[in-house]
Design a protein around this motif. Sequence first.
Motif, mmCIF file in Angstrom:
data_model
loop_
_atom_site.group_PDB
_atom_site.id
_atom_site.type_symbol
_atom_site.label_atom_id
_atom_site.label_comp_id
_atom_site.label_asym_id
_atom_site.label_seq_id
_atom_site.Cartn_x
_atom_site.Cartn_y
_atom_site.Cartn_z
ATOM 1 N N LYS A 79 0.819 -1.213 0.000
ATOM 2 C CA LYS A 79 0.000 0.000 0.000
ATOM 3 C C LYS A 79 0.849 1.258 0.000
ATOM 4 O O LYS A 79 0.465 2.277 -0.580
ATOM 5 N N LYS A 80 1.987 1.202 0.638
ATOM 6 C CA LYS A 80 2.869 2.368 0.714
ATOM 7 C C LYS A 80 3.330 2.784 -0.682
ATOM 8 O O LYS A 80 3.435 3.975 -0.994
ATOM 9 N N PHE A 81 3.569 1.796 -1.553
ATOM 10 C CA PHE A 81 4.022 2.064 -2.928
ATOM 11 C C PHE A 81 2.984 2.899 -3.668
ATOM 12 O O PHE A 81 3.287 3.934 -4.274
ATOM 13 N N PHE A 82 1.702 2.462 -3.630
ATOM 14 C CA PHE A 82 0.649 3.174 -4.358
ATOM 15 C C PHE A 82 0.285 4.502 -3.690
ATOM 16 O O PHE A 82 -0.048 5.476 -4.364
ATOM 17 N N ARG A 83 0.376 4.546 -2.359
ATOM 18 C CA ARG A 83 0.073 5.784 -1.654
ATOM 19 C C ARG A 83 1.038 6.895 -2.080
ATOM 20 O O ARG A 83 0.641 8.040 -2.304
ATOM 21 N N GLN A 84 2.309 6.534 -2.193
ATOM 22 C CA GLN A 84 3.315 7.518 -2.610
ATOM 23 C C GLN A 84 3.095 7.945 -4.066
ATOM 24 O O GLN A 84 3.223 9.133 -4.413
ATOM 25 N N MET A 85 2.719 6.970 -4.936
ATOM 26 C CA MET A 85 2.480 7.288 -6.339
ATOM 27 C C MET A 85 1.287 8.239 -6.484
ATOM 28 O O MET A 85 1.365 9.263 -7.188
ATOM 29 N N TYR A 86 0.166 7.938 -5.820
ATOM 30 C CA TYR A 86 -1.028 8.785 -5.929
ATOM 31 C C TYR A 86 -0.798 10.169 -5.329
ATOM 32 O O TYR A 86 -1.331 11.168 -5.815
#
Length: 585
Positions: A79-86
Amino acid sequence: MEKQKDDFRKSLNSVQNWPQGARDDFVLHALDCSAIVAITDTRGRILSVNSRFEEISGYTRQELIGNDHRMLRSKQHDKKFFRQMYRTIASGNVWHGEICNRRQDGSLYWVDTTIVPHVSETGKVTSYVAIRFDITARKQAENHLKSSRQKLQKVVNTDFLTKISNRLHFSHILRRTLRASTASHICLALLDVDTFKTINDTSGHDSGDRLLRKIAEKLQAFENENCFIARIGGDEFAVLMTGETPSLFETVLLNILKQMRFSLRHRTVTHACTVSIGYVCVPLSGAREKVLLKCADLALYAAKTGGRNRVREYHPAMEEKLDLAARLRRRVQTGLRDQSIKVFYQPIFSLSVPGRISFEALLHWDHPQHKVLSPQYFPEVFEDHSLTMTLNTFMTHKVMEDMSKLREQNVRFERIAINITSCDFENTDFFRKLDSLAEGMNVPLTSLALEITENVFSRPHHQQVERELDTLHRKGVQISLDDFGTGFASLTHLKTITFDYVKINRAFVAGLERHGTDAAIIRGVIDIVHSLGRKVVAEGIRSASQVRALLEMECDFVQGDFLCEAVPVMDIPAALEKIRYKALL
């Protein structure tokens, strides 16, 4: 090369000279042919995809448009990966990275992705254009290479025999622990197999290998995030622990010691297996690799010389003792070269047949500061197996040489007894060498006796010792059980071991006149040994009253400084003359 550059510039200039609409259509066409393109709204719903997107995802355009882009997630990213991307694209910034997606058939693919936000004139993000390039082949090659490296690393770090970590991996883990662990204390323990050489020599290397694998298997049961196990050489293992409660380390090691007591069977022979463990425990801050290894090794040495099958913690006094022992051994080695190490002889007198005499050969050191010393004053020397073997070989040669001198002096004697240690039994061809040496020096085996302490038979290879003693006994060598009553399972030895004499330890003889218990023990031993058809020698005689008491008990032989001190071979005739002035009977 210059011509190619010119051609490229001309082509680029020609495109730039096209009308704006034609130029935009050309760029979009080129992008559509080479890239995987999708447009989503701010909530992630797919608005548009190109044909390349359909090809790589396995979905049709109808199945994709209107659905959430999350339908392609592979669960390879957290989730951290997508949170940073968004967070990046929602703020109007371009995001670039590598993403793993899942096709309709469930297989995975990787894409190098650039997401460009579309920002309205009011500054609000209204949609996203994602441009992707297929890098699946590259990622697969990288993963294959990574897997190969991991496999190679595992092979490099794993002991080929036991399949646990090896010395190289142990060194790496130790250094990493010293550098990065947050624990308060560290414990390094070294474990040595007490019975390994014996099993290898008597049952073969296959049995030795089987023993090492079994020990490794038992050690693995103790391995966890705070306890690392490795085989660091031959029959030596390392246990590395970290934690906040140092007292728990010894508890673990005592449990390991207990688990290492087991039997290993090879055909008709059963070996009792044990280990010795030495360890050091210190605060992690300030701990050093070389110091830890040295201290643990000293503790292991103390465990082995202290009797084996035990756990010993490092103490600074061990280092002092080791240094003293090392200096002492060097002096003894010098004594062998300068002939200050000598063989003395103490007579053994018969109480039933006057004039019947044997001798016990004893090592003496003509020490420059302390006159003549007997081995009881330098016991540390005999902790070194190699030097002990050297001393024993020296004594055996000297005894056989001195037998000829005694005959030249017309000294009549029955036998000369040589003390044999457990070191001699670790060499399986000791008795063959003894037989060969006696033959070469023209010494009959019937003029030799071997004095063996009972602790030799408490060692795991006692069955081999018993068989070889029996062989020598059949060739005429007498066997004497020395220091009887102070060893292990004495009465059992009387039943199972071939012997001719039992020597009652001087500690019992010393209490003969003061303690009724000692007299009762001596009388009982004499009665038991006589009932087996064997003889008894009482050593450490200090008075005529002791001789008379032993005579009354029907003891067969006596020996001690009161009767005659140990003397060099050339002084034996004069020493025996003085005996006539002592009333033995």
